[in-house]
Design an enzyme around this catalytic site. Structure first.
Site, PDB file in Angstrom:
ATOM      1  N   GLY A 273       0.815  -1.208   0.000  1.00 42.16           N
ATOM      2  CA  GLY A 273       0.000   0.000   0.000  1.00 42.16           C
ATOM      3  C   GLY A 273       0.847   1.255   0.000  1.00 42.16           C
ATOM      4  O   GLY A 273       0.657   2.153  -0.816  1.00 42.16           O
ATOM      5  N   MET A 275       4.736   3.135   2.066  1.00 45.60           N
ATOM      6  CA  MET A 275       5.886   2.922   2.950  1.00 45.60           C
ATOM      7  C   MET A 275       6.259   4.225   3.625  1.00 45.60           C
ATOM      8  O   MET A 275       6.366   5.268   2.988  1.00 45.60           O
ATOM      9  CB  MET A 275       7.060   2.370   2.128  1.00 45.60           C
ATOM     10  CG  MET A 275       8.351   2.200   2.916  1.00 45.60           C
ATOM     11  SD  MET A 275       8.205   0.929   4.218  1.00 45.60           S
ATOM     12  CE  MET A 275       9.463   1.522   5.352  1.00 45.60           C
ATOM     13  N   GLU A 308       0.648   6.061   7.287  1.00 46.20           N
ATOM     14  CA  GLU A 308       2.065   6.396   7.059  1.00 46.20           C
ATOM     15  C   GLU A 308       2.472   7.609   7.889  1.00 46.20           C
ATOM     16  O   GLU A 308       3.569   7.669   8.430  1.00 46.20           O
ATOM     17  CB  GLU A 308       2.328   6.648   5.575  1.00 46.20           C
ATOM     18  CG  GLU A 308       1.939   5.495   4.650  1.00 46.20           C
ATOM     19  CD  GLU A 308       2.414   4.122   5.093  1.00 46.20           C
ATOM     20  OE1 GLU A 308       3.497   4.028   5.709  1.00 46.20           O
ATOM     21  OE2 GLU A 308       1.693   3.129   4.840  1.00 46.20           O
ATOM     22  N   HIS A 311       3.295   6.759  11.363  1.00 46.22           N
ATOM     23  CA  HIS A 311       4.622   6.140  11.471  1.00 46.22           C
ATOM     24  C   HIS A 311       5.740   7.174  11.656  1.00 46.22           C
ATOM     25  O   HIS A 311       6.819   6.822  12.123  1.00 46.22           O
ATOM     26  CB  HIS A 311       4.944   5.365  10.194  1.00 46.22           C
ATOM     27  CG  HIS A 311       4.478   3.942  10.186  1.00 46.22           C
ATOM     28  ND1 HIS A 311       4.690   3.074  11.222  1.00 46.22           N
ATOM     29  CD2 HIS A 311       3.846   3.210   9.225  1.00 46.22           C
ATOM     30  CE1 HIS A 311       4.208   1.875  10.899  1.00 46.22           C
ATOM     31  NE2 HIS A 311       3.686   1.930   9.693  1.00 46.22           N
TER      32      HIS A 311
HETATM   33 ZN   LIG Z   1       2.887   0.572   8.263  1.00 43.68          ZN
END
Ligand SMILES: [Zn+2]
Length: 859
Positions: A273, A275, A308, A311
Site C-alpha cells: 500500500g 511505505m 504512514e 509512522h
Molecule cells: Zn505501516
C-alpha cells in the site's frame, strides 16, 4: 553460508560492537538502464579494538573497499551480500564503491519506464532488508545514523529523498550520456534514523506543493505522481487528509512532527500500500484514480495516508530495536490511523470498516495453522519477510483497540505521550511502551500481555440464555478456544440489546463488562425482557468471534436492513460469515443471505466485503452438487441488484463489477457487452477506462472476449495500468492455451515486472470452470520450491500464492498439497508456511461444503 539472510543473534552481536555515526552516499543514476554507481562512506565506532564485523551490500560488482585508509581486495572480503571488516579501531571510516542493479521487483531501487511517454521513473523500497541493494549499510533498525545522499541524475528530473530537495548544481556531463543534461543534488544529512526508512525517488515526477503549520513550524508538503497521471491527481483531497492528520497526531502524541518536510509520492509497480520513509512516503499508484472508484477505495487511501503519517512518530522517530516488534509498529499505525480517521475526518464510520475488513482479515489469519502470537519471534530476516500478515497488522491493531478499552483512552494517551518524550530518536521494545501504560493506568499488564500477545488463536463468545415467558432468567457468556490454541483471555466488551421499533432495530440497553474464563454471568440481563436481538461485542471492543442465540439470529436474518447504525449490522454479517466458514451455516444459505444484504447497503466497505465473501462462498464453500444452482442464483441476484441500483451510485459501480465477475449466461454476457459498447447503457454508469477493463475481463473469463479485442484495448490504453489489466484479461480467458500462456510467461520466465506478474496471477486464478486449472496442480507442486529459491521474495511470494490452483477446492487438491508438505520438510519456512495456508484453505472449504446440505432453491 548466510546468503542474504541475517539472524537476530548476528544483529545483536553487531549492535553491541558497532555504533554508526554517519553515511555519505553518492549515487550516479546516469549509467544506463541496468545499473547505477554507488559509493558509500560510513563513519562508525567499534567498542572493542581489533574486533571483526561486517557490513551488508547486495550489488552487481564491488570496485573498491577502503577501511581506515587501507585498500582491501573486494574479491577477498565481499562474499554473500556481506563485506567482512576485520581489525576495527575505536573510530573507523569505510569507503565502498560498487555497481548496483536496478530492480523490476519492487525491492531496492526499482526502475520503471512509462509506456505512455517513455520516461524513466525510479523509487526505492527498503523495508525489510533492501537498502543494502543501493548502498553499503549495517542493515538493522537499531543501528541508526545520519544519511547524506548525493545524486547525479538527468537535470530535468525531480529528485526526492528524506531531506528537503536542494537546488541541483550542474554536473560534468560524462561521455556516456548523450544529449541529456545532467545535474547533482547534494542533500543535507538526515537526523539519526534507521536505514530501512531512507529513500530515494527520482524521475520527471509532477508535483503539487503546499504547506502545513505545525508545532515544529511551517512544514512543506509535496504530492508527486508520474507526469502521465497528473491530470488524475486529486491533490486537494490528499492534502486535506494529510493536514487533518498532522493536527490530530501532534495533539494526541504531544510531540511536534519530527522531520523537515513531508512528501508523498505515488509510485508505479509498487508491491504494497505504502511505505513510511521518513519525510518521503511512497504510495501505490493505483491510489491516483484515473477512473471512478468505489468510496471504499477512497476511504482506504485516506487510511493509508494517515497510517504512514502516524509512522513518522511511531516507527520513524521511535523505532523498534529488532523486527520482533514489527507488529507493534504496524498495529499502532493501523489503530492510530483509524482513530484519526473516525475523529478528525469525514470518514466517521471508520470503525465499521475496521470491523468489516481489518478484523475479518485477522480472524481468517488467526485460524490458519501458520498463525503465531502477535509478539512474534523473529529469529532472522527470512521470518520477518513472511510476517507482514493479518496477525501483524490486523490482529495487533484489534488487540490494541482492546487494550485501549482495558486501560481507558485517557491513560493510553498519557502513556503514549510519555513514551514519545522519553524515547524520541531512539530504539525500543514492547516493554518500554507497556511500562509507560502501566504507570498511567495503574493496571498490571504483564498477565494481559502474556495472554494476548504471547499466545495465538481467537476465542469464540456465545450467549447462553435461559428465557421463560419472554423474560431472561439467566444470562452467561461462554468463552471457548480452539484445541490447538487453548488460551482463554480477559475481554472488555459490551453487550447490546436491540428492539424493533417502527421497523428499526434500536439499541435499548448497553452493558459493558469484563468477560473472563469459561463462563461469565451478565447479571444486568437477569429479569429483563428478552430483546429482539442480543448482540455480544457490541461496539466491537473485543477481539473474538461471536455467535448469536437462535432468537437473535432469526431477528437478524429477517431484519437485515433494520439496524440504525452500520457497525452492529457489520458485526451481525461478520458473525454469519464466521458461521459459514465454521460449517455452522450452509454456504448456500449464506449466499442467499448476502444477496439480500446487498440490497440497499449504503456502507461502501461493507458492500465491498460482502461481495467478496459472496463470491468466495459460491465458489469454494457451496457443495459441488449445489454449485450450478447457487451460481445461477448469485448471477441473477447480482444482475437484478446492479440494474436496480441508484444511477451513478457507488453501489451501482461495485455491483456491476461483481455481476461482470459472475456472469456466464449468454443473456448476462450480451447485456454486459451492450453496456461496454454503449448500445444498451446502464443508466447513470460511466463506462470509463477501468470500467471497460472490468467488463472486458468479465467477458473474457466467460469466453466472450477474444485475444484481439483485449490487445486492441491495450493498444488504446497504452499505459502501465493498461498493460497490467490486459495481462489479467488475457490470463482470464477460459482456454487451456490462455492458462498455459500465463503460466509460461510468469512462472517459467523471469522477466516480467512485479505488477504484471501479480495481474497475471489474478487472471489465471479467475475461472468459472476450476477444471481448467487441474493440469497445473502437479506442475505447481513440482515448480514451487525452485521458484521460491530462485526469485526475489516479492516475486516468489506472488507466484506461490497466485498460481496455486485454489479454485479446485476439492480432495485431490487437499491431498496433493498435504503430500507436498510431507515430502518437503526442509523447504524454507516461508514457503512451507504459504503452502500450509493453502492446505488450510482447502480443508476449510471442504468442511463448509460438507455442511452445505442440498436443499430446495426457493428464495
Ligand atoms: Zn505501516
Amino acid at each position: 553460508m548466510p546468503g542474504t539472510n541475517l539472524t537476530r543473534e548476528e544483529a545483536r552481536a553487531r549492535s553491541a560492537l558497532i555504533t554508526t555515526r554517519s553515511y555519505a552516499v553518492e549515487l550516479d543514476l546516469t549509467c544506463g538502464p541496468e545499473t547505477f554507481a554507488s559509493t558509500t562512506t560510513v563513519a562508525f565506532d567499534c567498542a572493542r579494538d581489533g574486533a571483526d564485523s561486517f557490513i551488508d551490500l547486495v550489488a552487481t560488482s564491488v570496485q573498491s573497499v577502503e577501511l581506515n585508509g587501507v585498500q582491501l581486495d573486494p574479491a577477498d572480503v565481499w562474499v554473500d551480500s556481506r563485506i567482512a571488516l576485520s581489525g576495527l579501531q575505536q573510530e573507523n571510516v569505510l569507503r565502498v564503491a560498487a555497481t548496483g542493479a536496478y530492480m523490476n521487483t519492487g525491492e531496492g531501487l526499482h526502475r520503471f519506464v512509462d509506456p505512455a511517454d517513455g520516461e524513466v521513473y525510479l523509487y526505492t523500497q527498503f523495508e525489510v532488508p533492501d537498502s543494502r541493494r543501493m548502498y553499503a549499510v549495517f542493515e538493522q533498525p537499531d543501528l541508526k545514523a545520519t544519511f547524506a545522499f548525493s545524486v547525479i541524475a538527468p537535470a530535468h528530473w525531480q529528485v526526492i529523498s528524506n531531506q528537503p530537495t536542494p537546488a541541483p548544481v550542474p554536473a560534468p556531463t560524462a561521455a556516456r550520456v548523450e544529449d541529456v543534461e545532467v545535474a547533482r543534488w547534494d542533500f543535507e544529512a538526515t537526523p539519526r534514523i534507521s536505514s530501512y526508512i531512507t529513500a530515494l525517488v527520482a524521475g520527471p515526477y509532477d508535483v503539487v506543493r503546499e504547506e502545513v503549520i505545525t508545532r515544529a513550524g511551517t512544514i512543506p508538503l509535496g504530492v508527486f505522481c508520474r507526469r502521465s497521471l497528473r491530470q488524475y491527481l486529486d491533490a486537494e483531497n490528499i492534502l486535506a487528509c494529510t493536514k487533518a492528520g498532522f493536527a490530530f497526531y501532534e495533539r494526541e502524541f504531544d510531540h511536534p512532527f519530527p522531520f523537515a518536510k513531508y512528501d508523498q509520492i505515488f509510485t508505479p509497480e509498487y508491491n504494497m500500500g505504502a511505505m513510511e520513509n521518513a519525510g518521503c512516503v511512497t504510495i501505490v499508484e493505483q491510489y491516483v484514480f484515473r477512473s471512478k472508484v468505489s468510496d471504499s477505495i477512497v476511504e482506504r487511501r485516506a487510511l493509508t495516508i494517515l497510517h504512514e503519517l502516524a509512522h513518522m512518530w511511531f516507527g520513524d522517530l521511535v523505532t523498534m530495536q529488532w523486527w520482533d516488534d514489527l507488529w507493534l509498529n504496524e498495529s499502532f499505525a493501523e489503530w492510530a490511523s483509524t482513530v484519526c480517521q473516525a475523529e478528525a475526518t469525514d470518514w466517521t464510520q471508520a470503525w465499521t470498516t475496521f470491523a468489516t475488513s481489518e478484523k475479518a482479515w485477522a480472524y481468517r489469519q488467526d485460524q490458519l495453522s501458520s498463525t503465531h502470537p502477535v509478539a512474534a519471534d523473529m529469529v532472522d530476516l527470512a521470518s520477518v519477510e513472511v510476517n507482514f500478515d493479518g496477525i501483524t497488522y490486523a490482529k495487533g491493531a484489534s488487540v490494541l483497540k482492546q487494550l485501549v478499552a482495558y486501560v481507558g483512552r485517557e491513560a493510553f494517551t498519557s502513556g503514549l505521550r510519555a513514551y514519545f518524550a522519553r524515547h524520541a530518536w531512539g530504539n525500543t521494545t514492547l516493554d518500554d511502551l507497556l511500562t509507560e501504560l502501566e504507570t498511567t493506568s495503574g493496571r498490571d499488564l504483564g498477565e494481559w500481555s502474556r495472554l494476548w500477545l504471547e499466545t495465538a488463536g481467537v476465542n469464540t463468545l456465545t450467549p447462553r440464555l435461559e428465557v421463560n415467558d419472554g423474560f431472561i432468567r439467566s444470562a452467561h457468556i461462554e468463552q471457548t478456544a480452539p484445541a490447538q490454541w487453548p488460551t482463554l483471555r480477559p475481554h472488555r466488551l459490551a453487550v447490546g440489546c436491540y428492539d424493533l421499533q417502527h421497523g428499526r432495530l434500536r439499541r435499548t440497553a448497553r452493558i459493558e463488562l469484563d468477560v473472563d474464563g469459561e463462563l461469565t454471568e451478565v447479571p444486568e440481563l437477569r429479569g429483563r425482557a428478552m430483546p429482539d436481538l442480543l448482540l455480544l461485542n457490541d461496539d466491537d471492543l473485543a477481539y473474538a468471534k461471536i455467535r448469536l442465540d437462535e432468537h437473535s439470529l432469526a431477528t437478524a436474518l429477517a431484519q437485515l436492513r433494520a439496524f440504525e447504525d452500520s457497525l452492529p449490522r457489520a458485526l451481525m454479517l461478520g458473525a454469519a460469515w464466521d458461521m459459514t466458514r465454521d460449517a455452522q451455516m450452509p454456504a448456500s444459505d449464506y449466499v442467499r443471505l448476502a444477496l439480500r444484504a446487498l440490497e440497499g447497503e449504503s456502507d461502501s466497505t461493507l458492500l465491498r466485503v460482502l461481495l467478496m465473501q459472496l463470491s468466495a462462498a459460491a465458489r469454494s464453500y457451496v457443495a459441488k452438487a449445489n454449485r450450478g444452482t447457487v451460481h445461477a442464483e448469485m448471477a441473477a441476484g447480482l444482475r437484478a441488484t446492479a440494474l436496480a441500483a441508484e444511477p451513478g451510485s457507488d453501489a451501482q459501480l461495485q455491483l456491476v463489477g461483481a455481476w461482470a465477475g459472475a456472469a456466464t449466461s449468454s443473456d448476462d454476457l450480451e447485456r454486459l457487452r451492450g453496456a461496454l459498447e454503449g448500445t444498451v447503457p446502464i443508466e447513470g454508469m460511466a463506462v470509463d477506462q477501468d470500467m471497460r477493463w472490468t467488463l472486458i475481463t468479465g467477458l473474457a473469463s466467460a469466453g466472450a472476449a477474444s485475444e484481439e479485442e483485449i490487445q486492441r484495448e491495450r493498444a488504446k490504453d497504452n499505459t502501465a495500468a493498461g498493460r497490467e489489466k490486459a495481462a489479467r484479461a488475457l490470463a482470464a480467458r477460459p482456454t487451456p492455451a490462455a492458462k498455459e500462456e500465463a503460466w509460461l510467461a510468469a512462472v517459467e520466465q523471469d522477466t516480467l515486472p512485479n505488477a504484471v506478474v501479480n495481474s497475471m496471477a489474478l487472471g489465471f486464478g479467475r475461472v468459472h470452470d476450476p477444471e481448467l486449472l487441474r493440469p497445473f496442480l502437479p506442475r505447481y507442486m513440482d515448480a514451487v520450491e525452485h521458484l521460491w529459491n530462485s526469485r526475489t521474495h516479492a516475486i516468489a511470494e506472488a507466484l506461490a500464492v497466485g498460481f496455486y490452483p485454489a479454485a479446485l477446492a476439492d480432495h485431490e487438491l487437499l491431498e496433493a498439497t498435504q503430500t507436498w508438505l510431507d515430502e518437503h520438510p526442509d523447504s524454507p519456512n516461508g514457503l512451507r508456511r504459504t503452502v500450509s495456508e493453502h492446505r488450510d484453505g482447502v480443508a476449510r472449504a471442504l468442511q463448509a461444503q460438507g455442511a452445505d446440505r442440498p436443499r430446495p432453491t426457493a428464495r
